[in-house]
Design a protein around this motif. Structure first.
Motif, short mmCIF file in Angstrom:
data_model
loop_
_atom_site.label_atom_id
_atom_site.label_comp_id
_atom_site.label_asym_id
_atom_site.label_seq_id
_atom_site.Cartn_x
_atom_site.Cartn_y
_atom_site.Cartn_z
N HIS A 195 0.84 -1.19 0.00
CA HIS A 195 0.00 0.00 0.00
C HIS A 195 0.88 1.25 0.00
N PRO A 196 0.39 2.34 -0.58
CA PRO A 196 1.19 3.58 -0.58
C PRO A 196 1.50 4.04 0.83
N LEU A 197 2.70 4.56 1.02
CA LEU A 197 3.13 5.04 2.32
C LEU A 197 2.25 6.22 2.74
N ARG A 198 1.90 6.24 4.04
CA ARG A 198 1.09 7.35 4.56
C ARG A 198 1.59 7.75 5.93
N GLY A 199 2.67 8.53 5.96
CA GLY A 199 3.23 8.99 7.22
C GLY A 199 2.50 10.18 7.78
N GLY A 200 2.68 10.43 9.07
CA GLY A 200 2.05 11.58 9.70
C GLY A 200 2.41 11.69 11.16
N VAL A 245 -1.90 15.41 11.98
CA VAL A 245 -1.33 16.55 11.26
C VAL A 245 -0.17 16.06 10.38
N LEU A 246 0.25 16.89 9.47
CA LEU A 246 1.37 16.59 8.56
C LEU A 246 1.17 15.26 7.84
N ASP A 247 -0.09 14.97 7.54
CA ASP A 247 -0.42 13.72 6.84
C ASP A 247 0.14 13.74 5.43
N ARG A 248 1.04 12.81 5.14
CA ARG A 248 1.69 12.69 3.82
C ARG A 248 2.41 13.96 3.40
N GLN A 249 2.76 14.80 4.36
CA GLN A 249 3.59 15.97 4.08
C GLN A 249 5.02 15.47 3.83
N PHE A 250 5.81 16.21 3.07
CA PHE A 250 7.11 15.68 2.64
C PHE A 250 7.99 15.24 3.79
N SER A 251 7.87 15.90 4.94
CA SER A 251 8.76 15.58 6.07
C SER A 251 8.35 14.30 6.79
N GLY A 273 8.28 6.12 6.81
CA GLY A 273 8.04 7.55 7.00
C GLY A 273 8.43 7.99 8.40
N ALA A 274 7.66 8.96 8.95
CA ALA A 274 7.97 9.56 10.26
C ALA A 274 8.19 8.47 11.30
N ASP A 275 9.32 8.56 11.99
CA ASP A 275 9.73 7.49 12.90
C ASP A 275 10.26 8.08 14.19
N GLY A 276 11.52 8.52 14.19
CA GLY A 276 12.12 9.11 15.38
C GLY A 276 11.42 10.40 15.76
N ILE A 277 11.23 10.61 17.07
CA ILE A 277 10.54 11.81 17.55
C ILE A 277 11.15 12.21 18.88
N ALA A 278 11.25 13.53 19.11
CA ALA A 278 11.82 14.04 20.36
C ALA A 278 11.19 15.39 20.67
N LEU A 279 11.19 15.73 21.95
CA LEU A 279 10.59 16.98 22.41
C LEU A 279 11.63 17.76 23.20
N SER A 280 11.75 19.05 22.90
CA SER A 280 12.71 19.87 23.62
C SER A 280 12.29 20.02 25.08
N ALA A 281 13.26 20.28 25.95
CA ALA A 281 13.00 20.33 27.39
C ALA A 281 12.02 21.44 27.77
N ARG A 309 9.52 22.15 25.98
CA ARG A 309 8.27 21.65 25.36
C ARG A 309 7.82 22.49 24.16
N SER A 310 8.67 23.35 23.65
CA SER A 310 8.25 24.25 22.56
C SER A 310 8.55 23.71 21.16
N THR A 311 9.47 22.76 21.05
CA THR A 311 9.88 22.28 19.73
C THR A 311 9.75 20.77 19.65
N LEU A 312 9.07 20.32 18.60
CA LEU A 312 8.97 18.89 18.32
C LEU A 312 9.92 18.56 17.18
N TYR A 313 10.82 17.62 17.41
CA TYR A 313 11.75 17.15 16.39
C TYR A 313 11.28 15.78 15.88
N TYR A 314 11.54 15.51 14.62
CA TYR A 314 11.19 14.19 14.09
C TYR A 314 11.98 13.93 12.82
N CYS A 315 11.95 12.69 12.36
CA CYS A 315 12.64 12.33 11.13
C CYS A 315 12.03 11.07 10.56
#
Length: 376
Positions: free
Chosen positions: A176-181, A195-201, A226-234, A236-242
């Motif tokens: 099936h087509p990839l559907r990250g989010g 959010v960010l459903d099938r967005q390039f990131s 698709g979107a896998d690794g996730i982290a939150l700044s101490a 709580r203002s920035t969400l990181y992901y890859c």
């Protein structure tokens, strides 16, 4: 600088009965038993998730017990709560978190061996480790994480603002087509928003291929996650992901994600590309000092991103660190991480099951008073 906590040639369990053990051995289910993430609670107990990416995994959530000097896995919180086919029990856990209140947040993918997730099986489970009791179990519906394509991967917890952020890798079935989010959970309203459903990131990087030790990661097909690794700044203002199939690190301001009135299109346009990590990455975890630690799949180790000057650095590397999956903190100044040879276990390669260092849990000292983002 770093050391081995424990290691296995293959995973093994402290089974409750002989029948279960014989079935596990006869069917060689251990060949697909992959330790995905390791964490330690405030009492020093180690936990290991083993997603049911194949049939025959005895328990998907486990704690490590030592029997006759050998580290074994034991179902957590119980064998019944890991029962296959019971949508109220844990079906397949990859990502989880232990928060500052010693509560475990378990992200249940619901699916076994890439079959569609049965209704009610995808859920966010909260367990009180101090009282050893269930706090809540919140079902994640099909419209938020499609039962066919979803692959609920990891999460971070923000108790200060009352939100949890989840990654959906969108690779729930290879045909099936990839559907990250990204999925946002509001603790107050007990509601989810995708959010960010099938967005390039959150998708795989187009036509991306990578190798480990000069071997294609999957022998006979291209890996797409698709979107896998996730982290939150101490703070709580920035969400990181890859994504896994890509090397870039992305970020977005959490204020946009916490406000349900913000249009999805505005969120899509607010993604920051922080640059290439120089490696593919699976798990990530932020500390309380402005650093983001990430696993290096191609680099076989751990790297870190310094948010203060937006620079990337190698932290530790070892040839035995084959597919470093999860990374977390022990709250005593060290990171805990594990490697699991995922690319060989599921990529069509042979593994020497007599090698006592196939699967390893590592500890690496970072510095005094360095802790998880949760304690920032």
């Amino acid at each position: 600088m770093y050391k081995i906590i424990c290691h296995w040639s293959r995973l093994d369990w402290h089974f409750p009965n002989v029948v279960m053990m014989e079935e596990f051995e006869t069917n060689q289910c251990w060949k697909k038993a992959m330790p995905a993430g390791v964490k330690v609670d405030q009492q020093g107990q180690y936990y290991v998730s083993v997603p049911r990416m194949s049939q025959g995994i005895p328990a998907t959530m486990n704690r490590i017990v030592v029997k006759d000097g050998k580290p074994l896995l034991e179902a957590f919180p119980s064998w019944d709560f890991n029962k296959v086919g019971d949508v109220n029990a844990l079906q397949s856990v990859l990502g989880y978190e232990i928060d500052e209140y010693n509560r475990m947040w378990l992200l249940d993918q619901g699916k076994i061996a890439y079959e569609p997730s049965p209704e009610g099986s995808q859920k966010l489970v909260i367990w009180d480790l101090n009282r050893n009791s269930l706090i809540d179990s919140i079902v994640i519906p099909d419209e938020i994480a499609p039962y066919r394509t979803s692959f609920l991967n990891d999460l971070v917890v923000d108790n200060k603002n009352g939100f949890v952020y989840l990654t959906d890798s969108g690779c729930g079935h290879p045909d099936h087509p990839l559907r990250g989010g990204i999925i946002v959970y509001n603790m107050k309203t007990k509601s989810f928003r995708r959010v960010l459903d099938r967005q390039f990131s959150t998708q795989d990087f187009p036509d991306f291929h990578f190798q480990i030790d000069y071997k294609p990661v999957f022998k006979n097909q291209a890996l797409r996650i698709g979107a896998d690794g996730i982290a939150l700044s101490a703070d709580r203002s920035t969400l990181y992901y890859c994504q896994v199939t890509g090397r870039n690190l992305y970020a977005i301001h959490t204020g946009l994600l916490r406000n349900e009135q913000i249009p999805l299109e505005q969120i899509n346009g607010a993604v920051q590309v922080l640059g290439s990590k120089g490696t593919t990455t699976d798990g990530m975890h932020a500390d309380n000092r402005g650093n983001l630690f990430y696993t290096m799949l191609e680099g076989k180790g751990i790297g870190f991103f310094d948010a203060r000057d937006r620079s990337f650095h190698k932290f530790v590397s070892d040839d035995r660190m084959l597919w470093v999956d999860g990374v977390s903190f022990d709250q005593k100044g060290s990171i805990i991480f594990n490697n699991n040879r995922l690319h060989e276990m599921f990529g069509g390669y042979e593994i020497d099951w007599n090698n006592p260092y196939n699967l390893i849990i590592w500890k690496a000292y970072v510095g005094k008073d360095v802790k998880s983002y949760l304690y920032g």
